[in-house]
Design a protein around this motif. Structure first.
Motif, PDB file in Angstrom:
ATOM      1  N   ILE A 188      -6.094   8.752   4.871  1.00 16.40           N
ATOM      2  CA  ILE A 188      -5.280   7.639   4.376  1.00 16.40           C
ATOM      3  C   ILE A 188      -6.163   6.440   4.062  1.00 16.40           C
ATOM      4  O   ILE A 188      -6.003   5.791   3.023  1.00 16.40           O
ATOM      5  N   LEU A 189      -7.095   6.119   4.941  1.00 16.33           N
ATOM      6  CA  LEU A 189      -7.989   4.985   4.704  1.00 16.33           C
ATOM      7  C   LEU A 189      -8.845   5.216   3.462  1.00 16.33           C
ATOM      8  O   LEU A 189      -9.093   4.275   2.689  1.00 16.33           O
ATOM      9  N   LYS A 190      -9.291   6.457   3.236  1.00 17.93           N
ATOM     10  CA  LYS A 190     -10.041   6.756   2.007  1.00 17.93           C
ATOM     11  C   LYS A 190      -9.178   6.522   0.774  1.00 17.93           C
ATOM     12  O   LYS A 190      -9.639   5.966  -0.221  1.00 17.93           O
ATOM     13  N   LYS A 191      -7.905   6.931   0.839  1.00 15.76           N
ATOM     14  CA  LYS A 191      -6.979   6.686  -0.270  1.00 15.76           C
ATOM     15  C   LYS A 191      -6.845   5.195  -0.536  1.00 15.76           C
ATOM     16  O   LYS A 191      -6.874   4.748  -1.682  1.00 15.76           O
ATOM     17  N   ILE A 192      -6.692   4.420   0.533  1.00 16.24           N
ATOM     18  CA  ILE A 192      -6.523   2.969   0.395  1.00 16.24           C
ATOM     19  C   ILE A 192      -7.767   2.346  -0.230  1.00 16.24           C
ATOM     20  O   ILE A 192      -7.682   1.542  -1.156  1.00 16.24           O
ATOM     21  N   PHE A 193      -8.951   2.724   0.266  1.00 16.53           N
ATOM     22  CA  PHE A 193     -10.186   2.159  -0.269  1.00 16.53           C
ATOM     23  C   PHE A 193     -10.382   2.537  -1.736  1.00 16.53           C
ATOM     24  O   PHE A 193     -10.789   1.697  -2.536  1.00 16.53           O
ATOM     25  N   CYS A 194     -10.086   3.778  -2.091  1.00 18.20           N
ATOM     26  CA  CYS A 194     -10.200   4.197  -3.495  1.00 18.20           C
ATOM     27  C   CYS A 194      -9.244   3.396  -4.361  1.00 18.20           C
ATOM     28  O   CYS A 194      -9.604   2.953  -5.457  1.00 18.20           O
ATOM     29  N   PHE A 195      -8.021   3.214  -3.885  1.00 16.02           N
ATOM     30  CA  PHE A 195      -7.036   2.438  -4.642  1.00 16.02           C
ATOM     31  C   PHE A 195      -7.514   1.003  -4.844  1.00 16.02           C
ATOM     32  O   PHE A 195      -7.434   0.455  -5.944  1.00 16.02           O
TER      33      PHE A 195
ATOM     34  N   LEU B 214       0.828  -1.208   0.000  1.00 18.99           N
ATOM     35  CA  LEU B 214       0.000   0.000   0.000  1.00 18.99           C
ATOM     36  C   LEU B 214       0.859   1.253   0.000  1.00 18.99           C
ATOM     37  O   LEU B 214       0.551   2.224  -0.697  1.00 18.99           O
ATOM     38  N   ILE B 215       1.952   1.249   0.750  1.00 18.75           N
ATOM     39  CA  ILE B 215       2.855   2.408   0.778  1.00 18.75           C
ATOM     40  C   ILE B 215       3.469   2.619  -0.602  1.00 18.75           C
ATOM     41  O   ILE B 215       3.542   3.749  -1.092  1.00 18.75           O
ATOM     42  N   ASP B 216       3.880   1.545  -1.248  1.00 19.54           N
ATOM     43  CA  ASP B 216       4.499   1.650  -2.569  1.00 19.54           C
ATOM     44  C   ASP B 216       3.533   2.109  -3.637  1.00 19.54           C
ATOM     45  O   ASP B 216       3.931   2.768  -4.602  1.00 19.54           O
ATOM     46  N   ASN B 217       2.247   1.772  -3.502  1.00 19.15           N
ATOM     47  CA  ASN B 217       1.304   2.005  -4.586  1.00 19.15           C
ATOM     48  C   ASN B 217       0.292   3.126  -4.380  1.00 19.15           C
ATOM     49  O   ASN B 217      -0.215   3.655  -5.362  1.00 19.15           O
ATOM     50  N   CYS B 218      -0.020   3.484  -3.142  1.00 23.18           N
ATOM     51  CA  CYS B 218      -1.049   4.524  -3.009  1.00 23.18           C
ATOM     52  C   CYS B 218      -0.776   5.559  -1.917  1.00 23.18           C
ATOM     53  O   CYS B 218      -1.509   6.528  -1.818  1.00 23.18           O
ATOM     54  N   ILE B 219       0.253   5.383  -1.127  1.00 21.65           N
ATOM     55  CA  ILE B 219       0.563   6.365  -0.087  1.00 21.65           C
ATOM     56  C   ILE B 219       1.917   6.971  -0.423  1.00 21.65           C
ATOM     57  O   ILE B 219       2.943   6.309  -0.299  1.00 21.65           O
ATOM     58  N   SER B 220       1.909   8.229  -0.858  1.00 25.28           N
ATOM     59  CA  SER B 220       3.161   8.833  -1.321  1.00 25.28           C
ATOM     60  C   SER B 220       3.716   9.894  -0.368  1.00 25.28           C
ATOM     61  O   SER B 220       4.923  10.125  -0.346  1.00 25.28           O
ATOM     62  N   ASP B 221       2.870  10.530   0.402  1.00 26.55           N
ATOM     63  CA  ASP B 221       3.314  11.592   1.304  1.00 26.55           C
ATOM     64  C   ASP B 221       4.113  10.990   2.468  1.00 26.55           C
ATOM     65  O   ASP B 221       3.652  10.051   3.120  1.00 26.55           O
ATOM     66  N   PRO B 222       5.316  11.496   2.742  1.00 24.78           N
ATOM     67  CA  PRO B 222       6.131  10.943   3.840  1.00 24.78           C
ATOM     68  C   PRO B 222       5.423  10.964   5.205  1.00 24.78           C
ATOM     69  O   PRO B 222       5.580  10.033   6.002  1.00 24.78           O
ATOM     70  N   ALA B 223       4.633  12.001   5.459  1.00 25.03           N
ATOM     71  CA  ALA B 223       3.902  12.068   6.731  1.00 25.03           C
ATOM     72  C   ALA B 223       2.854  10.960   6.806  1.00 25.03           C
ATOM     73  O   ALA B 223       2.647  10.357   7.866  1.00 25.03           O
ATOM     74  N   ASP B 224       2.207  10.674   5.676  1.00 25.29           N
ATOM     75  CA  ASP B 224       1.221   9.600   5.634  1.00 25.29           C
ATOM     76  C   ASP B 224       1.886   8.239   5.807  1.00 25.29           C
ATOM     77  O   ASP B 224       1.346   7.352   6.460  1.00 25.29           O
ATOM     78  N   VAL B 225       3.069   8.092   5.224  1.00 23.24           N
ATOM     79  CA  VAL B 225       3.816   6.832   5.362  1.00 23.24           C
ATOM     80  C   VAL B 225       4.162   6.601   6.826  1.00 23.24           C
ATOM     81  O   VAL B 225       3.961   5.505   7.371  1.00 23.24           O
ATOM     82  N   GLU B 226       4.660   7.642   7.478  1.00 23.71           N
ATOM     83  CA  GLU B 226       5.033   7.516   8.892  1.00 23.71           C
ATOM     84  C   GLU B 226       3.822   7.158   9.744  1.00 23.71           C
ATOM     85  O   GLU B 226       3.877   6.265  10.589  1.00 23.71           O
ATOM     86  N   LEU B 227       2.709   7.842   9.518  1.00 28.98           N
ATOM     87  CA  LEU B 227       1.503   7.581  10.292  1.00 28.98           C
ATOM     88  C   LEU B 227       0.995   6.161  10.043  1.00 28.98           C
ATOM     89  O   LEU B 227       0.581   5.464  10.973  1.00 28.98           O
ATOM     90  N   THR B 228       1.067   5.699   8.799  1.00 32.21           N
ATOM     91  CA  THR B 228       0.634   4.342   8.469  1.00 32.21           C
ATOM     92  C   THR B 228       1.490   3.304   9.193  1.00 32.21           C
ATOM     93  O   THR B 228       0.973   2.335   9.752  1.00 32.21           O
ATOM     94  N   LEU B 229       2.796   3.522   9.200  1.00 31.83           N
ATOM     95  CA  LEU B 229       3.684   2.583   9.879  1.00 31.83           C
ATOM     96  C   LEU B 229       3.453   2.573  11.386  1.00 31.83           C
ATOM     97  O   LEU B 229       3.488   1.515  12.027  1.00 31.83           O
ATOM     98  N   LEU B 230       3.190   3.734  11.960  1.00 34.05           N
ATOM     99  CA  LEU B 230       2.912   3.802  13.397  1.00 34.05           C
ATOM    100  C   LEU B 230       1.582   3.118  13.722  1.00 34.05           C
ATOM    101  O   LEU B 230       1.473   2.398  14.719  1.00 34.05           O
ATOM    102  N   ALA B 231       0.575   3.321  12.875  1.00 31.61           N
ATOM    103  CA  ALA B 231      -0.723   2.674  13.089  1.00 31.61           C
ATOM    104  C   ALA B 231      -0.593   1.159  12.920  1.00 31.61           C
ATOM    105  O   ALA B 231      -1.261   0.396  13.625  1.00 31.61           O
ATOM    106  N   HIS B 232       0.274   0.732  12.031  1.00 32.59           N
ATOM    107  CA  HIS B 232       0.494  -0.704  11.832  1.00 32.59           C
ATOM    108  C   HIS B 232       1.127  -1.340  13.069  1.00 32.59           C
ATOM    109  O   HIS B 232       0.927  -2.523  13.340  1.00 32.59           O
ATOM    110  N   ARG B 233       1.858  -0.554  13.842  1.00 32.89           N
ATOM    111  CA  ARG B 233       2.481  -1.057  15.082  1.00 32.89           C
ATOM    112  C   ARG B 233       1.508  -1.050  16.255  1.00 32.89           C
ATOM    113  O   ARG B 233       1.919  -1.169  17.403  1.00 32.89           O
ATOM    114  N   ARG B 234       0.224  -0.859  15.973  1.00 29.41           N
ATOM    115  CA  ARG B 234      -0.848  -0.854  16.978  1.00 29.41           C
ATOM    116  C   ARG B 234      -0.758   0.322  17.958  1.00 29.41           C
ATOM    117  O   ARG B 234      -1.186   0.210  19.111  1.00 29.41           O
ATOM    118  N   MET B 235      -0.201   1.418  17.516  1.00 31.36           N
ATOM    119  CA  MET B 235      -0.173   2.607  18.370  1.00 31.36           C
ATOM    120  C   MET B 235      -1.530   3.287  18.301  1.00 31.36           C
ATOM    121  O   MET B 235      -2.153   3.360  17.242  1.00 31.36           O
TER     122      MET B 235
END
Length: 108
Positions: free
Chosen positions: A60-67, A16-37
């Motif tokens: 971010i979730l809207k971006k993922i669902f649209c993708f 998902l990061i490689d294909n639909c999440i391009s903003d560095p801030a969004d990438v960081e937030l996605t990785l933190l959320a993936h760690r169950r924070m």
């Protein structure tokens, strides 16, 4: 049922990061959320308000669902390092069955 980023495996998140999440801030937030924070822990980590983190996660979730809705041919099966379409799977199954029979005949 609510979608949670932490329910995804590491390769799925990376996809998902490689294909639909391009903003560095969004990438960081996605990785933190993936760690169950929690949103509060993420807000503290990135020095942002709780409301901003919640809005950003929603975006971010809207971006993922649209993708995912736009991707009609998402291939997850690879044979010999090449992606295989759903229609071609049957051909490979036939080949696998013939290989199994040949091995069985040689062993008996």
């Amino acid at each position: 049922m609510r979608f949670k980023i932490y329910n995804l495996s590491a390769p799925e998140v990376q996809f998902l990061i490689d294909n639909c999440i391009s903003d560095p801030a969004d990438v960081e937030l996605t990785l933190l959320a993936h760690r169950r924070m929690s949103d509060a822990e993420i807000a503290t980590t990135v020095s942002a308000s709780l409301e901003k983190v919640t809005r950003q996660k929603r975006r971010i979730l809207k971006k993922i669902f649209c993708f995912l809705e736009e991707s009609n041919e998402m291939t997850t099966i690879f044979i010999d390092g090449k992606p295989v379409k759903k229609e071609d799977i049957e051909n490979y199954e036939i080949k696998l069955d013939s290989v199994k029979k040949a091995i069985k005949n040689k062993l008996t």
